[in-house]
Design a protein around this motif. Structure first.
Motif, PDB file in Angstrom:
ATOM      1  N   ALA A   1      13.871  51.663  28.017  1.00  0.00           N
ATOM      2  CA  ALA A   1      15.040  52.276  28.655  1.00  0.00           C
ATOM      3  C   ALA A   1      15.533  51.494  29.862  1.00  0.00           C
ATOM      4  O   ALA A   1      16.525  51.889  30.490  1.00  0.00           O
ATOM      5  CB  ALA A   1      14.696  53.705  29.084  1.00  0.00           C
ATOM      6  N   ARG A   2      14.884  50.407  30.169  1.00  0.00           N
ATOM      7  CA  ARG A   2      15.160  49.712  31.432  1.00  0.00           C
ATOM      8  C   ARG A   2      16.373  48.784  31.365  1.00  0.00           C
ATOM      9  O   ARG A   2      16.949  48.429  32.394  1.00  0.00           O
ATOM     10  CB  ARG A   2      13.911  48.915  31.843  1.00  0.00           C
TER      11      ARG A   2
ATOM     12  N   GLY B   1      22.278  43.676  28.319  1.00  0.00           N
ATOM     13  CA  GLY B   1      21.312  42.952  29.143  1.00  0.00           C
ATOM     14  C   GLY B   1      21.294  43.365  30.599  1.00  0.00           C
ATOM     15  O   GLY B   1      20.434  42.902  31.358  1.00  0.00           O
ATOM     16  N   SER B   2      22.211  44.208  31.019  1.00  0.00           N
ATOM     17  CA  SER B   2      22.233  44.649  32.416  1.00  0.00           C
ATOM     18  C   SER B   2      21.113  45.649  32.679  1.00  0.00           C
ATOM     19  O   SER B   2      20.610  46.300  31.773  1.00  0.00           O
ATOM     20  CB  SER B   2      23.586  45.277  32.763  1.00  0.00           C
ATOM     21  N   ARG B   3      20.750  45.755  33.938  1.00  0.00           N
ATOM     22  CA  ARG B   3      19.638  46.618  34.330  1.00  0.00           C
ATOM     23  C   ARG B   3      20.087  48.066  34.453  1.00  0.00           C
ATOM     24  O   ARG B   3      21.163  48.350  34.989  1.00  0.00           O
ATOM     25  CB  ARG B   3      19.065  46.120  35.653  1.00  0.00           C
ATOM     26  N   VAL B   4      19.262  48.974  33.970  1.00  0.00           N
ATOM     27  CA  VAL B   4      19.539  50.405  34.087  1.00  0.00           C
ATOM     28  C   VAL B   4      18.632  50.973  35.179  1.00  0.00           C
ATOM     29  O   VAL B   4      17.404  50.929  35.049  1.00  0.00           O
ATOM     30  CB  VAL B   4      19.272  51.143  32.754  1.00  0.00           C
ATOM     31  N   PRO B   5      19.188  51.508  36.271  1.00  0.00           N
ATOM     32  CA  PRO B   5      18.343  52.067  37.340  1.00  0.00           C
ATOM     33  C   PRO B   5      17.472  53.198  36.808  1.00  0.00           C
ATOM     34  O   PRO B   5      17.822  53.877  35.829  1.00  0.00           O
ATOM     35  CB  PRO B   5      19.371  52.579  38.359  1.00  0.00           C
TER      36      PRO B   5
ATOM     37  N   GLN C   1      18.023  56.121  33.543  1.00  0.00           N
ATOM     38  CA  GLN C   1      17.384  55.771  32.272  1.00  0.00           C
ATOM     39  C   GLN C   1      17.291  56.973  31.333  1.00  0.00           C
ATOM     40  O   GLN C   1      17.121  58.114  31.786  1.00  0.00           O
ATOM     41  CB  GLN C   1      15.988  55.188  32.524  1.00  0.00           C
ATOM     42  N   ASP C   2      17.388  56.690  30.046  1.00  0.00           N
ATOM     43  CA  ASP C   2      17.220  57.717  29.015  1.00  0.00           C
ATOM     44  C   ASP C   2      15.719  57.964  28.847  1.00  0.00           C
ATOM     45  O   ASP C   2      15.008  57.197  28.202  1.00  0.00           O
ATOM     46  CB  ASP C   2      17.837  57.222  27.699  1.00  0.00           C
ATOM     47  N   ARG C   3      15.245  59.049  29.416  1.00  0.00           N
ATOM     48  CA  ARG C   3      13.802  59.297  29.460  1.00  0.00           C
ATOM     49  C   ARG C   3      13.224  59.655  28.090  1.00  0.00           C
ATOM     50  O   ARG C   3      12.009  59.615  27.918  1.00  0.00           O
ATOM     51  CB  ARG C   3      13.482  60.377  30.498  1.00  0.00           C
ATOM     52  N   SER C   4      14.080  59.981  27.132  1.00  0.00           N
ATOM     53  CA  SER C   4      13.580  60.218  25.781  1.00  0.00           C
ATOM     54  C   SER C   4      13.089  58.920  25.142  1.00  0.00           C
ATOM     55  O   SER C   4      12.369  58.956  24.140  1.00  0.00           O
ATOM     56  CB  SER C   4      14.679  60.840  24.916  1.00  0.00           C
ATOM     57  N   ARG C   5      13.467  57.785  25.719  1.00  0.00           N
ATOM     58  CA  ARG C   5      13.031  56.496  25.188  1.00  0.00           C
ATOM     59  C   ARG C   5      11.734  56.013  25.835  1.00  0.00           C
ATOM     60  O   ARG C   5      11.199  54.981  25.453  1.00  0.00           O
ATOM     61  CB  ARG C   5      14.125  55.444  25.384  1.00  0.00           C
ATOM     62  N   TRP C   6      11.235  56.750  26.808  1.00  0.00           N
ATOM     63  CA  TRP C   6       9.959  56.399  27.414  1.00  0.00           C
ATOM     64  C   TRP C   6       8.831  56.681  26.427  1.00  0.00           C
ATOM     65  O   TRP C   6       8.887  57.635  25.647  1.00  0.00           O
ATOM     66  CB  TRP C   6       9.734  57.177  28.696  1.00  0.00           C
TER      67      TRP C   6
ATOM     68  N   HIS D   1      24.362  44.309  37.761  1.00  0.00           N
ATOM     69  CA  HIS D   1      24.287  45.732  38.134  1.00  0.00           C
ATOM     70  C   HIS D   1      24.967  45.984  39.475  1.00  0.00           C
ATOM     71  O   HIS D   1      25.776  46.936  39.602  1.00  0.00           O
ATOM     72  CB  HIS D   1      22.823  46.163  38.194  1.00  0.00           C
ATOM     73  N   LEU D   2      24.685  45.154  40.477  1.00  0.00           N
ATOM     74  CA  LEU D   2      25.254  45.370  41.809  1.00  0.00           C
ATOM     75  C   LEU D   2      26.768  45.141  41.801  1.00  0.00           C
ATOM     76  O   LEU D   2      27.513  45.864  42.491  1.00  0.00           O
ATOM     77  CB  LEU D   2      24.569  44.435  42.808  1.00  0.00           C
ATOM     78  N   THR D   3      27.220  44.156  41.047  1.00  0.00           N
ATOM     79  CA  THR D   3      28.663  43.907  40.945  1.00  0.00           C
ATOM     80  C   THR D   3      29.378  45.111  40.340  1.00  0.00           C
ATOM     81  O   THR D   3      30.461  45.509  40.799  1.00  0.00           O
ATOM     82  CB  THR D   3      28.930  42.652  40.091  1.00  0.00           C
ATOM     83  N   ARG D   4      28.774  45.701  39.335  1.00  0.00           N
ATOM     84  CA  ARG D   4      29.380  46.878  38.715  1.00  0.00           C
ATOM     85  C   ARG D   4      29.393  48.075  39.670  1.00  0.00           C
ATOM     86  O   ARG D   4      30.337  48.870  39.666  1.00  0.00           O
ATOM     87  CB  ARG D   4      28.616  47.236  37.438  1.00  0.00           C
TER      88      ARG D   4
END
Length: 379
Positions: free
Chosen positions: A217-218, A223-227, A231-236, A367-370
Motif C-alpha cells: 500500500a506504500r 510510483g509516487s509515495r502514499v503517506p 494508505q489502503d489498509r485492506s492491502r496490509w 509527493h511533495l510537489t503534488r
C-alpha cells in the motif's frame, strides 16, 4: 538444484574455512569456485552431505590458491600437515561471519556489500543491480572490503549493534534489479536471530516484518509515495503484522529495551489502527520519548514532533519542531504538514515546494510537489 540451499550454506562454508586459517579474500574466492562446481555436479550426482561436500571442495580450491603463491610456501607446509576434513562439524560459525562483514574498519556501504556477498550469497552482478552501480564498481568495492578484513580473526566477539545497523541499511534499500533487498534483509535477520539470543535482534526483525507488511500500500501505480494516513489498509498483510507483533512482544518481555524494539513498538501501534484516525498517538509519543532517551537522535526528535502534532495539536508540534535545526532532512516537509494542519495553507504550500526542491528521492519529490500544487489550486 536447490539454489536456496546453496545460498543458506554459503556463509557456513566461508566461516569454516576462515576459522581453519584461510584469509578471508582467498577463502571467499574458493567458496565461489565450490558453488560453481556444485551447480555443475549436483544435478546428476547430489551429495549425501551438501555442507561437507562444499567445505571439502572449497578447501581444495583454497589449497590450490595457496600453493600457487610462492610467498606462502611455509604456510602451505603447515596446511598440508592437516588431515583432509570429513563431515563438517555441527557448530555454525555464521554468527562470527556477520560480525566480520560488519567490522568497524569498513565503511557502511562496504559492509553492506560484503554482507550481501558473503552472508547472503548474492552475486556481484545482483548486488550491483540492486544498488544501481556498474558491476565493475561493485566488484572493486567488495574486493577492497575483503582485503580490509582478511587479517581479522573470527575468535573475537563482535558488536551486535553494528551488524543490526548494516542489516537495516540493506532493508531500507527496498527492491531494485532482480533482488528484493528488503526480503533479503529479513531473511538474513531471521538467520541471525536463530544464531543469537538477543532482544534487539528480535526487535529489528519485528520492525522489518511490520514495515514490510505495509509495502503493497506504500506506493501508487504511478510510483509516487502514499503517506501512511492515506494508505489502503485492506492491502496490509495482516498475517505479517501478527507475526511482527508476536516477535516484538517476546523481545519486550526480556526487559532490555533497545532502539529497534522501540521503533518496532511504534510500527506496531500504526499497524494496530484500523483507520488513521484511530491511531494511538499519545502512546506513540511515549515511545518516541523512549527513543530520544536511547539515541538522542535529531531524526527521532523530528519524527516525535510529528507525533506531538497529532497527539496535542499542530501548534504543539510546531513548538517541538522549533527546537530542532531547520537544516535537518525532512524538516521543511514536516513544517509544511503541521502548518497545513494548523490552517495556514499559504505557508504550507510554500514549504511543500521548498521541500520538494530539496528532496533527493524521486518518489518523495513527486509527493511533495503534488501537495504544494493541491494547496495552490485551492487558493
Amino acid at each position: 538444484m536447490d539454489a536456496a540451499l546453496l545460498r543458506s550454506l554459503t556463509p557456513r562454508v566461508l566461516a569454516i574455512l576462515v576459522r581453519r586459517g584461510a584469509d578471508f579474500a582467498t577463502a571467499e574466492d574458493a567458496v565461489q569456485d565450490a558453488l560453481v562446481e556444485a551447480l555443475r555436479v549436483w544435478p546428476s550426482d547430489p551429495p549425501r552431505e551438501p555442507l561437507a561436500w562444499l567445505v571439502t571442495v572449497a578447501r581444495r580450491r583454497w589449497l590450490d590458491a595457496v600453493r600457487s603463491d610462492e610467498a606462502r610456501r611455509r604456510r602451505e607446509d603447515l596446511i598440508d600437515a592437516e588431515p583432509e576434513p570429513g563431515p563438517a562439524p555441527p557448530a555454525d560459525d555464521t554468527l562470527a561471519l556477520y560480525f566480520l562483514c560488519a567490522h568497524p574498519s569498513l565503511t557502511p556501504s562496504s559492509a553492506v556489500a560484503l554482507t550481501l556477498r558473503a552472508v547472503g550469497g548474492l552475486t556481484t552482478r545482483q548486488i550491483a543491480q540492486a544498488y544501481l552501480v556498474p558491476e565493475a564498481t561493485m566488484a572493486q568495492r567488495i574486493s577492497r572490503a575483503k582485503r580490509t578484513v582478511s587479517g581479522v580473526r573470527l575468535d573475537r566477539a563482535g558488536d551486535v549493534g553494528t551488524v543490526l545497523r548494516v542489516l537495516y541499511l540493506v532493508f531500507n534499500e527496498g527492491h531494485s534489479g532482480d533482488v528484493d533487498l528488503a526480503a533479503e534483509a529479513i531473511r538474513l535477520t531471521r538467520a541471525l536471530s536463530s544464531s543469537i539470543d538477543h532482544p534487539e535482534v528480535r526487535g529489528l526483525l519485528a520492525l522489518m516484518v511490520l514495515h514490510h507488511a505495509r509495502r503493497a500500500a506504500r506506493t501508487a501505480p504511478d510510483g509516487s509515495r502514499v503517506p501512511l494516513a492515506e494508505q489502503d489498509r485492506s492491502r496490509w498483510d495482516t498475517a505479517a503484522i501478527a507475526e511482527g507483533v508476536a516477535i516484538l512482544q517476546a523481545a519486550l518481555a526480556r526487559d532490555r529495551l533497545g532502539e529497534f524494539q522501540a521503533q518496532a513498538a511504534i510500527a506496531a501501534l500504526h499497524a494496530d489502527a484500523p483507520r488513521a484516525e484511530e491511531t494511538d498517538w499519545p502512546q506513540i509519543v511515549e515511545w518516541y520519548d523512549e527513543l530520544v532517551r536511547l539515541t538522542d537522535s535529531p531524526v527521532v526528535r523530528l519524527n516525535r514532533a510529528v507525533a506531538v502534532g497529532e497527539a496535542d495539536g499542530p501548534r504543539a508540534g510546531l513548538a517541538a519542531l522549533a527546537e530542532l535545526d531547520d537544516s535537518l532532512p525532512r524538516h521543511t516537509a514536516v513544517a509544511a504538514y503541521l502548518h497545513e494542519r494548523d490552517g495556514d495553507p499559504v505557508t504550507a504550500a510554500r514549504l511543500y515546494a521548498e521541500a520538494a526542491h530539496a528532496a533527493s528521492d524521486r518518489a518523495e519529490r513527486v509527493h511533495l510537489t503534488r501537495q504544494a500544487a493541491r494547496l495552490n489550486s485551492r487558493a
